[in-house]
Design a protein around this motif. Structure first.
Motif, PDB file in Angstrom:
ATOM      1  N   ASP A  19       0.832  -1.187   0.000  1.00  0.00           N
ATOM      2  CA  ASP A  19       0.000   0.000   0.000  1.00  0.00           C
ATOM      3  C   ASP A  19       0.873   1.245   0.000  1.00  0.00           C
ATOM      4  O   ASP A  19       2.103   1.179   0.058  1.00  0.00           O
ATOM      5  N   ARG A  20       0.196   2.399  -0.045  1.00  0.00           N
ATOM      6  CA  ARG A  20       0.896   3.670  -0.163  1.00  0.00           C
ATOM      7  C   ARG A  20       1.712   3.994   1.084  1.00  0.00           C
ATOM      8  O   ARG A  20       2.804   4.575   0.996  1.00  0.00           O
ATOM      9  N   ALA A  21       1.192   3.623   2.258  1.00  0.00           N
ATOM     10  CA  ALA A  21       1.917   3.915   3.494  1.00  0.00           C
ATOM     11  C   ALA A  21       3.262   3.209   3.533  1.00  0.00           C
ATOM     12  O   ALA A  21       4.274   3.781   3.957  1.00  0.00           O
ATOM     13  N   THR A  22       3.291   1.954   3.097  1.00  0.00           N
ATOM     14  CA  THR A  22       4.545   1.209   3.080  1.00  0.00           C
ATOM     15  C   THR A  22       5.527   1.843   2.105  1.00  0.00           C
ATOM     16  O   THR A  22       6.718   1.998   2.404  1.00  0.00           O
ATOM     17  N   LEU A  23       5.027   2.219   0.939  1.00  0.00           N
ATOM     18  CA  LEU A  23       5.912   2.844  -0.038  1.00  0.00           C
ATOM     19  C   LEU A  23       6.452   4.175   0.474  1.00  0.00           C
ATOM     20  O   LEU A  23       7.617   4.512   0.246  1.00  0.00           O
ATOM     21  N   THR A  24       5.628   4.928   1.201  1.00  0.00           N
ATOM     22  CA  THR A  24       6.090   6.190   1.774  1.00  0.00           C
ATOM     23  C   THR A  24       7.252   5.949   2.732  1.00  0.00           C
ATOM     24  O   THR A  24       8.263   6.664   2.701  1.00  0.00           O
ATOM     25  N   GLU A  25       7.136   4.938   3.582  1.00  0.00           N
ATOM     26  CA  GLU A  25       8.219   4.624   4.504  1.00  0.00           C
ATOM     27  C   GLU A  25       9.486   4.215   3.762  1.00  0.00           C
ATOM     28  O   GLU A  25      10.602   4.573   4.161  1.00  0.00           O
ATOM     29  N   LEU A  26       9.324   3.472   2.692  1.00  0.00           N
ATOM     30  CA  LEU A  26      10.486   3.078   1.901  1.00  0.00           C
ATOM     31  C   LEU A  26      11.134   4.287   1.246  1.00  0.00           C
ATOM     32  O   LEU A  26      12.368   4.357   1.111  1.00  0.00           O
ATOM     33  N   MET A  27      10.340   5.264   0.838  1.00  0.00           N
ATOM     34  CA  MET A  27      10.897   6.481   0.243  1.00  0.00           C
ATOM     35  C   MET A  27      11.618   7.326   1.293  1.00  0.00           C
ATOM     36  O   MET A  27      12.644   7.948   1.000  1.00  0.00           O
TER      37      MET A  27
END
Length: 207
Positions: free
Chosen positions: A81-89
């Motif tokens: 999801d978007r939250a996980t991708l945000t953390e990865l960024m």
């Protein structure tokens, strides 16, 4: 050319530091010897030319910018999801900022590539391969967003990193985090996708 891999790696790491501090014109065999703390003439025994040194430095920077095992595990096991991708960024921006001299050296190499066709070819191949790998991983993971979303994040975050490393007073740490979150939010749809089937790789966190 000499074959001691540890010595070669130390010399390439020294070349990265020289590039970041002195720029491409300052990258000489003598400067690398001094930075590495080795006898004069050592670097010239390991590299055929300055062009060789430039290309070796470029490859080494990308090697050192690779995510660590915990980050890769989070990408593989996290929610799609978007939250996980945000953390990865967030992790990506922090990881690159932590290797400040490496990214500054890479900027010097890109400028030098406008004058050196061989170096330009090497960097073009490496960066294109990196982009393609991230596009492939993103698609296979079934993360929200399409190829254009990935490319927009790549371009936006790269310039944010340039600002952070070259003019660090422009944005506070809080502003950097807010901008990363906003970039992900605007590039990707909010609706999460279901988990990828077993055996499908998770998205690469980018480089």
């Amino acid at each position: 050319m000499r074959k001691n891999p540890e010595r070669r790696t130390a010399l390439v790491d020294a070349a990265i530091e020289v590039l970041a501090r002195e720029g491409a014109r300052g990258l000489t065999f003598r400067a690398v010897d001094v930075e590495a703390g080795v006898p004069a003439g050592t670097a010239s025994n390991y590299f055929a030319s300055r062009d060789d040194l430039f290309t070796q430095a470029g490859g080494r920077i990308y090697e050192r910018l690779q995510p660590d095992a915990p980050t890769m595990a989070k990408a593989a096991d996290g929610a799609y999801d978007r939250a996980t991708l945000t953390e990865l960024m967030y992790e990506l921006v922090g990881r690159i900022a932590a290797f400040r001299t490496g990214y500054l050296a890479l900027l010097e190499l890109r400028l030098e590539a406008t004058r050196r066709p061989e170096l330009r070819a090497v960097l073009t191949e490496r960066v294109r391969a990196d982009i393609d790998a991230n596009l492939s991983n993103h698609g296979e993971s079934r993360m929200p967003g399409d190829a254009t979303s990935v490319l927009l994040l790549y371009l936006a975050l790269n310039w944010l990193i340039v600002e952070q490393l070259t003019l660090p007073e422009i944005f506070t740490e809080r502003e950097v985090r807010d901008l990363v979150a906003a970039a992900v939010e605007r590039a990707l749809p909010a609706t999460p996708c279901p988990p990828a089937p077993a055996g499908v790789p998770a998205p690469g966190p980018g480089r």
